[in-house]
Design a protein around this motif. Structure first.
Motif, short mmCIF file in Angstrom:
data_model
loop_
_atom_site.label_atom_id
_atom_site.label_comp_id
_atom_site.label_asym_id
_atom_site.label_seq_id
_atom_site.Cartn_x
_atom_site.Cartn_y
_atom_site.Cartn_z
N PRO A 57 0.80 -1.23 0.00
CA PRO A 57 0.00 0.00 0.00
C PRO A 57 0.83 1.27 0.00
O PRO A 57 0.35 2.32 -0.41
N ASN A 58 2.07 1.19 0.47
CA ASN A 58 2.89 2.40 0.59
C ASN A 58 4.32 2.15 0.11
O ASN A 58 4.76 1.00 0.02
N GLY A 59 5.03 3.24 -0.17
CA GLY A 59 6.42 3.14 -0.53
C GLY A 59 6.66 3.10 -2.02
O GLY A 59 5.75 2.86 -2.82
N VAL A 60 7.91 3.34 -2.39
CA VAL A 60 8.35 3.25 -3.78
C VAL A 60 8.81 1.82 -4.03
O VAL A 60 9.69 1.32 -3.32
N VAL A 61 8.22 1.15 -5.01
CA VAL A 61 8.56 -0.25 -5.25
C VAL A 61 9.60 -0.37 -6.36
O VAL A 61 9.77 0.53 -7.19
N ALA A 62 10.28 -1.49 -6.38
CA ALA A 62 11.30 -1.75 -7.39
C ALA A 62 10.68 -1.78 -8.79
O ALA A 62 9.61 -2.35 -8.97
N CYS A 77 18.61 14.44 -6.75
CA CYS A 77 17.68 13.34 -6.54
C CYS A 77 18.47 12.05 -6.37
O CYS A 77 19.66 11.98 -6.70
N LEU A 78 17.81 11.03 -5.88
CA LEU A 78 18.42 9.72 -5.75
C LEU A 78 17.96 8.81 -6.89
O LEU A 78 16.78 8.79 -7.23
N ARG A 79 18.91 8.10 -7.47
CA ARG A 79 18.61 7.11 -8.51
C ARG A 79 18.91 5.72 -7.97
O ARG A 79 19.98 5.47 -7.42
N VAL A 80 17.96 4.81 -8.13
CA VAL A 80 18.15 3.41 -7.74
C VAL A 80 17.97 2.57 -8.99
O VAL A 80 16.93 2.61 -9.65
N LEU A 128 7.51 11.12 -15.22
CA LEU A 128 6.17 11.25 -14.68
C LEU A 128 6.13 12.48 -13.78
O LEU A 128 7.17 13.04 -13.43
N ASP A 129 4.93 12.88 -13.41
CA ASP A 129 4.82 14.07 -12.56
C ASP A 129 5.37 13.85 -11.17
O ASP A 129 5.65 14.82 -10.44
N PRO A 174 11.53 11.08 -6.19
CA PRO A 174 11.19 12.50 -6.00
C PRO A 174 12.24 13.20 -5.14
O PRO A 174 12.90 12.57 -4.31
N ALA A 175 12.37 14.51 -5.32
CA ALA A 175 13.42 15.27 -4.64
C ALA A 175 13.33 15.20 -3.13
O ALA A 175 14.33 15.35 -2.43
N GLU A 176 12.12 14.98 -2.60
CA GLU A 176 11.97 14.98 -1.14
C GLU A 176 12.53 13.71 -0.47
O GLU A 176 12.64 13.64 0.75
N TYR A 177 12.87 12.71 -1.27
CA TYR A 177 13.46 11.49 -0.70
C TYR A 177 14.96 11.67 -0.52
O TYR A 177 15.64 12.22 -1.39
N ASP A 178 15.48 11.18 0.61
CA ASP A 178 16.93 11.20 0.82
C ASP A 178 17.39 9.80 1.23
O ASP A 178 16.60 8.86 1.28
#
Length: 202
Positions: A57-62, A77-80, A128-129, A174-178
């Motif tokens: 339900p939450n989080g950025v998935v692979a 930004c962070l790139r994974v 994407l936005d 997104p930029a707000e992630y660290d």
């Protein structure tokens, strides 16, 4: 946007039919070659498998199955990045909800997808936005199949494309992630649409 409801990614028939059709006559005139053709066709079908996935339900998935090969800061930004080897499912999934702004194909080299040189490989960059996804071809891959066009809306875990025969998929957070929000590190095994790679901690 709802992903296609198939169990094989597009292109499976194109690659699997030639060896499967050739298997019967080869089995008559040269049984070992017939067996090899049948095995090759079976491998292609297995490679193009497209299993169902249930996103959390939450989080950025692979975005892809495989191992995390890239974790780095890029333009604030962070790139994974996730490297897919030949045994992994190659159907890509949306890391987050969002609306597609652009999907741009960029020609390039075909270096091994697990190396830094692969940053110059052929790729499709989807903006994407809320985030970005890059579909990067590997040394053997020559076909990137994005399912997205500008204006499409996607939900976390939706199918967004696939890459034939070896590749890498990156998510630009997104930029707000660290880094405190990251739940994976290089070398970790992940599953597309299910493994959470980042979660906002505040």
């Amino acid at each position: 946007m709802t992903g296609p409801s198939f169990s094989l990614a597009p292109g499976a028939r194109r690659f699997a039919l030639p060896p499967l059709v050739a298997a019967l006559p080869l089995a008559i005139v040269a049984p070992p070659l017939g067996a090899l053709a049948l095995a090759l066709g079976g491998f292609v079908i297995w490679f193009f498998r497209d299993p169902e996935r249930t996103p959390p339900p939450n989080g950025v998935v692979a975005p892809a199955d495989g191992r995390v090969s890239v974790v780095r800061e890029e333009d604030d930004c962070l790139r994974v990045g996730v490297f897919m080897n030949v045994t992994d499912v190659h159907v890509l999934r949306a890391p987050m909800d969002g609306t597609v702004e652009t999907a741009t194909h960029r020609p390039g080299a075909h270096r091994p997808a697990f190396t830094k040189d692969s940053d110059r490989n052929e790729r499709v960059d989807v903006t994407l936005d809320t985030h970005g996804v890059s579909m990067i071809a590997g040394w053997f891959a020559r076909r990137i199949y994005p399912y997205l066009t500008a204006g499409d809306e996607v939900a976390r875990g939706d199918r967004i494309g696939h890459i034939a025969f070896g590749s890498r998929a990156d998510v630009r957070l997104p930029a707000e992630y660290d880094r405190d929000d990251l739940l994976v590190s290089e070398g970790d095994k992940v599953r597309a649409g299910e493994t959470v790679v980042a979660l906002r901690s505040r």
